[in-house]
Scaffold this motif. Sequence first.
Motif, PDB file in Angstrom:
ATOM      1  N   LEU A   7      -1.169  -4.250  13.027  1.00 31.27           N
ATOM      2  CA  LEU A   7      -0.633  -4.356  11.736  1.00 31.27           C
ATOM      3  C   LEU A   7       0.257  -2.633  11.486  1.00 31.27           C
ATOM      4  O   LEU A   7      -0.910  -2.489  11.278  1.00 31.27           O
ATOM      5  N   PHE A  10      -1.326  -0.365   8.584  1.00 27.56           N
ATOM      6  CA  PHE A  10      -2.732  -0.447   8.085  1.00 27.56           C
ATOM      7  C   PHE A  10      -3.913   0.073   9.201  1.00 27.56           C
ATOM      8  O   PHE A  10      -3.978  -0.341  10.579  1.00 27.56           O
ATOM      9  N   GLU A  12      -7.402   1.180  11.893  1.00 29.29           N
ATOM     10  CA  GLU A  12      -8.962   0.260  11.437  1.00 29.29           C
ATOM     11  C   GLU A  12      -9.518   0.749  11.777  1.00 29.29           C
ATOM     12  O   GLU A  12      -8.730   1.611  13.399  1.00 29.29           O
ATOM     13  N   ALA A  44      -7.669  -4.624  -7.881  1.00 32.52           N
ATOM     14  CA  ALA A  44      -6.723  -4.105  -6.329  1.00 32.52           C
ATOM     15  C   ALA A  44      -5.563  -4.708  -7.154  1.00 32.52           C
ATOM     16  O   ALA A  44      -4.354  -3.694  -6.758  1.00 32.52           O
ATOM     17  N   VAL A  61       6.116  -1.360  -4.026  1.00 32.12           N
ATOM     18  CA  VAL A  61       4.799  -2.340  -4.440  1.00 32.12           C
ATOM     19  C   VAL A  61       4.768  -3.764  -3.861  1.00 32.12           C
ATOM     20  O   VAL A  61       5.775  -3.927  -3.334  1.00 32.12           O
ATOM     21  N   TYR A  62       3.783  -3.987  -3.526  1.00 31.20           N
ATOM     22  CA  TYR A  62       2.950  -5.311  -2.751  1.00 31.20           C
ATOM     23  C   TYR A  62       3.269  -6.291  -4.172  1.00 31.20           C
ATOM     24  O   TYR A  62       2.461  -5.650  -4.830  1.00 31.20           O
ATOM     25  N   LEU A  80      -0.186  -5.615  -5.444  1.00 30.79           N
ATOM     26  CA  LEU A  80      -1.113  -4.194  -5.800  1.00 30.79           C
ATOM     27  C   LEU A  80      -0.744  -2.686  -5.850  1.00 30.79           C
ATOM     28  O   LEU A  80      -0.040  -2.317  -6.110  1.00 30.79           O
ATOM     29  N   GLN A 109     -10.874   4.543  -3.968  1.00 35.60           N
ATOM     30  CA  GLN A 109     -10.482   3.252  -3.448  1.00 35.60           C
ATOM     31  C   GLN A 109      -9.335   3.131  -2.238  1.00 35.60           C
ATOM     32  O   GLN A 109      -8.843   3.770  -1.688  1.00 35.60           O
ATOM     33  N   LYS A 110      -9.183   1.926  -2.037  1.00 34.67           N
ATOM     34  CA  LYS A 110      -7.524   1.411  -1.467  1.00 34.67           C
ATOM     35  C   LYS A 110      -6.723   1.210  -1.793  1.00 34.67           C
ATOM     36  O   LYS A 110      -6.784   0.679  -3.492  1.00 34.67           O
ATOM     37  N   TRP A 112      -2.163   0.294  -1.801  1.00 39.10           N
ATOM     38  CA  TRP A 112      -1.068  -0.049  -1.041  1.00 39.10           C
ATOM     39  C   TRP A 112       0.161   0.484  -1.468  1.00 39.10           C
ATOM     40  O   TRP A 112       0.750   0.579  -3.128  1.00 39.10           O
ATOM     41  N   GLY A 114       4.582  -0.835  -0.032  1.00 37.39           N
ATOM     42  CA  GLY A 114       4.964  -0.940   0.971  1.00 37.39           C
ATOM     43  C   GLY A 114       5.714  -0.797   1.855  1.00 37.39           C
ATOM     44  O   GLY A 114       7.345  -1.383   1.708  1.00 37.39           O
ATOM     45  N   GLU A 115       6.094   0.862   1.547  1.00 34.15           N
ATOM     46  CA  GLU A 115       6.721   1.565   2.389  1.00 34.15           C
ATOM     47  C   GLU A 115       7.317   1.628   3.582  1.00 34.15           C
ATOM     48  O   GLU A 115       6.312   0.703   4.429  1.00 34.15           O
ATOM     49  N   ARG A 116       8.131   2.113   4.078  1.00 37.05           N
ATOM     50  CA  ARG A 116       7.840   2.061   5.875  1.00 37.05           C
ATOM     51  C   ARG A 116       7.202   3.088   6.750  1.00 37.05           C
ATOM     52  O   ARG A 116       7.179   4.075   6.540  1.00 37.05           O
ATOM     53  N   ARG A 123       0.448   1.816   4.665  1.00 39.05           N
ATOM     54  CA  ARG A 123       0.721   0.416   3.861  1.00 39.05           C
ATOM     55  C   ARG A 123      -0.484   0.354   3.206  1.00 39.05           C
ATOM     56  O   ARG A 123      -0.394  -0.096   1.767  1.00 39.05           O
ATOM     57  N   GLU A 124      -1.674   1.293   3.978  1.00 39.41           N
ATOM     58  CA  GLU A 124      -2.950   0.901   3.159  1.00 39.41           C
ATOM     59  C   GLU A 124      -3.621   2.223   3.325  1.00 39.41           C
ATOM     60  O   GLU A 124      -3.450   2.528   4.862  1.00 39.41           O
TER      61      GLU A 124
ATOM     62  N   GLU B  41     -15.001  -1.616   8.444  1.00 39.88           N
ATOM     63  CA  GLU B  41     -14.022  -2.142   6.698  1.00 39.88           C
ATOM     64  C   GLU B  41     -12.944  -2.215   7.902  1.00 39.88           C
ATOM     65  O   GLU B  41     -12.412  -1.995   8.848  1.00 39.88           O
ATOM     66  N   ARG B  43      -8.820  -3.954   7.307  1.00 49.75           N
ATOM     67  CA  ARG B  43      -7.951  -4.454   6.181  1.00 49.75           C
ATOM     68  C   ARG B  43      -7.792  -5.279   5.269  1.00 49.75           C
ATOM     69  O   ARG B  43      -8.774  -5.917   5.998  1.00 49.75           O
ATOM     70  N   ARG B  65       4.005  -9.490  -0.742  1.00 52.95           N
ATOM     71  CA  ARG B  65       5.779  -9.326  -0.384  1.00 52.95           C
ATOM     72  C   ARG B  65       5.615  -7.832  -0.666  1.00 52.95           C
ATOM     73  O   ARG B  65       5.773  -7.690  -1.977  1.00 52.95           O
ATOM     74  N   ARG B  66       7.064  -7.023  -0.743  1.00 50.90           N
ATOM     75  CA  ARG B  66       7.678  -6.287  -0.890  1.00 50.90           C
ATOM     76  C   ARG B  66       8.302  -6.375  -1.585  1.00 50.90           C
ATOM     77  O   ARG B  66       9.428  -7.087  -1.600  1.00 50.90           O
ATOM     78  N   LEU B  67       8.288  -5.261  -2.434  1.00 51.61           N
ATOM     79  CA  LEU B  67       8.979  -5.909  -3.766  1.00 51.61           C
ATOM     80  C   LEU B  67      10.790  -5.842  -3.825  1.00 51.61           C
ATOM     81  O   LEU B  67      11.560  -6.662  -3.743  1.00 51.61           O
ATOM     82  N   TRP B 112     -10.101 -11.729  -1.909  1.00 51.70           N
ATOM     83  CA  TRP B 112      -9.109 -12.579  -2.448  1.00 51.70           C
ATOM     84  C   TRP B 112      -9.042 -13.926  -2.285  1.00 51.70           C
ATOM     85  O   TRP B 112      -8.300 -14.464  -1.454  1.00 51.70           O
ATOM     86  N   GLU B 124     -10.576 -11.854  -7.700  1.00 55.81           N
ATOM     87  CA  GLU B 124     -11.090 -10.545  -6.543  1.00 55.81           C
ATOM     88  C   GLU B 124     -12.706 -10.508  -6.747  1.00 55.81           C
ATOM     89  O   GLU B 124     -13.471 -10.564  -7.771  1.00 55.81           O
TER      90      GLU B 124
END
Lengths: 458, 458
Positions: A7, A10, A12, A44, A61-62, A80, A109-110, A112, A114-116, A123-124, B41, B43, B65-67, B112, B124
């Motif tokens: 993805l 994201f 890994e 989260a 924001v997601y 998130l 911590q992770k 997130w 939601g940007e391009r 994104r993460e 880990e 994603r 969902r992206r806001l 989650w 969570e």
Amino acid sequence: MSKPTPLSGFPELLPAQRVVEQLVVDTLRQTFELHGFAGIETRAVEPLDQLLRKGDTSKEVYVLRRLQAEETGSDAGIGLHFDLTVPFARYVLENAGKLEFPFRRFQIQKVWRGERPQDGRYREFTQADIDVIGRDTLPFHHDVEVTKVMLDALRRLAHPDVVGLPGFRLQVNNRKLIQGFYLGLGLQQVDEVMRLVDKLDKLPAEKVAALLVAEAGATAEQAEACLRLAGIRTEDDSFVEQVRALGISHELLDEGLEELATLMRGAAPLAGGAVRVTADLSIARGLDYYTGTVFETRLDGYESMGSICSGGRYDALASDGRTTYPGVGISLGVSRVLVPLLARGVVTGSRSVPSAVLVALAAEEARPEADAVADALRARAVPCEVAPSAAKFGKQIKHADRRGIPFVWFVQPDGTHQVKDIRSGEQVDADPSTWTPPSEDLRPQVTTTAPSTEEKSS
Amino acid sequence: MSKPTPLSGFPELLPAQRVVEQLVVDTLRQTFELHGFAGIETRAVEPLDQLLRKGDTSKEVYVLRRLQAEETGSDAGIGLHFDLTVPFARYVLENAGKLEFPFRRFQIQKVWRGERPQDGRYREFTQADIDVIGRDTLPFHHDVEVTKVMLDALRRLAHPDVVGLPGFRLQVNNRKLIQGFYLGLGLQQVDEVMRLVDKLDKLPAEKVAALLVAEAGATAEQAEACLRLAGIRTEDDSFVEQVRALGISHELLDEGLEELATLMRGAAPLAGGAVRVTADLSIARGLDYYTGTVFETRLDGYESMGSICSGGRYDALASDGRTTYPGVGISLGVSRVLVPLLARGVVTGSRSVPSAVLVALAAEEARPEADAVADALRARAVPCEVAPSAAKFGKQIKHADRRGIPFVWFVQPDGTHQVKDIRSGEQVDADPSTWTPPSEDLRPQVTTTAPSTEEKSS
């Protein structure tokens, strides 16, 4: 199921790459703990109204929705977290009665967004934050403290015997200094000036000067003075003289000069070598609500990635209306630094498994004997594994080699034991109750390769 | 911002509680690494179609969902993972060409579930999974291996010198054994029988017997035999004789008996004391797709919470159509175990900060001297902090006491140093370049309190 595809945004890691990330996280945590910072984790998710208080991040924001939600109930308004500052401020307010102030915390911590996805943006991703937060007041020496703690961490990350990442340049400035300078110059639109000067890393100086005149009500002379201030960079406290030579005076400017000079002198014992500290009077952290010290950090050879470790002082990191909690902190983009270095092979783990030893198996019936050897090694904290099947020894050695396991253990037909370093081929008698590998072979190490010049430019 | 309230189902820990969670996670990781398991880990998100393959969990998925999403583009179909098995299976397929098999991995991450929060269920929570996955085949000795690794981990968690959690009972069964028994009995609806027998922990035996007759086509005698099988529990391999005494024979039953007996004998050296192992022939893990070994685990004194560590063998953990990847694994519910124990105060951290020492400050001007003491202690890995202000020494000692810091360091007016154990009041001369606290004071410890009888029942 056909072969899945990654993805975008994201990232890994493969097991050997994860070795590096784990070592970085361990090094950060160890450093932060040595300095008395408590490790916390926050959930989260945060309520959307909290996440959207900074208007300009709303796109990122997601939002969460329960797949089968029939009502728009309690979880209708959660998303998130996109950083660790908003959750930390909320955690402090929620638990204020149970925390001791000043409260030093680190949080790895992770987060997130939601940007391009684009170069160096994910994104993460993992962030490592340290902050000191006070109740009502927080003395300036904590600004020096967080600087020193992060410098200590960066020095370890860059040290070839610890992780061996490229070096870092921490750039520090103080908003009181630049705001006081602008006020002393007679400029009124201080925030607008700061926002325009912040464009110096993208626009040529003449263009910024023109914008200061056109959009911030500056005269050509005032614009020139702003640019001269932004041009000052020193590795010690000599920036004070250079600012004084510009002939501007203001109470807030004096305060800012004093703070930044104190910080530079405090940081001096930790600066130099792989990790340098610069008082850089062009740094402003434009859109954030900092009120004093501001930080940015560049990774050597990857300056075009922008700042990978940023922060500063907030006079009100959190407030519940009655009590205000000032804070100072700095946030390292762990994924931001590591993912490009791992993707280019600049760093990787020396093996894909924790095992320092593979215990070979002469026959499946000998498994209990091999297990006993492994248990004896583990009892002395030597990570190891037993061969999955009783193949030919040559095949078992290859099995170890593919994983990067340095030693293979043999139980001989006569019941004696030998261990072979498969890198050198040296094979010696050994006793599972006493033999230990050299300490550098006990855990996977980081292998560093200098990138080629082309690879370096991101 | 007014005082925020906690979000139901999203537990968060105070700093002293987090000490316990961190120690548990460290202990698990250390154990898994000693056994050669690689830490990865994945994603937090997976494509929805992957998450919904198990039909009955669809209610639990949080969709993202992206806001500000204007298009229903690439991230329209992603959700948060609800376990670590689905992401691991996907990771294996995605990276199969870059992994070495059998692949041993551990994964300690948050998951989650959008379900209604209730006793012991969270939205969570942290899980710790170990799995061994093979390509095409995976010998049975790996079932014994994962059992031993998790037993080793549980023994450490229950050991008073490590974490000091309550003891555990691992319950093991084998689906081949019970399915073979049902087939040998002449029952055809094997899955239905297994599903009904799995209700024995909620329904009385007579009721289950009646259901077997009514819904699974069993005669009263067959139902009785099923219940007698489910009633067998032994702490060694003597269950084999008890099953044989029921007079049923089937090839699959023989295979299951042999596997479970092998597993019980293999686990024996690690069983006993705080961590027991039972061959419990009532365990079936009803809805999951296990094909051999199945595990459940009860926490002593909290049996009503249900299983806190479960797993088993899958003949096809993942498959891409050409290649099948069998696996065996077990998943410990870290939050499931810890959050109730922390909430009831059964365990907590001995201090809320990592610092073993508070360096007191006679006057603000003495801060550089105090910093030098702290640096000298840190150079020998002693976590410490300097007092935030030069208050009266009594106030500084209280500052340490409220955080649980055991030692306060004083630089005397004559330049000599003393360190005070604030628990005993003992104060001695000390040199910052050589003094070290007793090893048990170096890091925060876990403090254990036996719960009262009422508290125990959840």
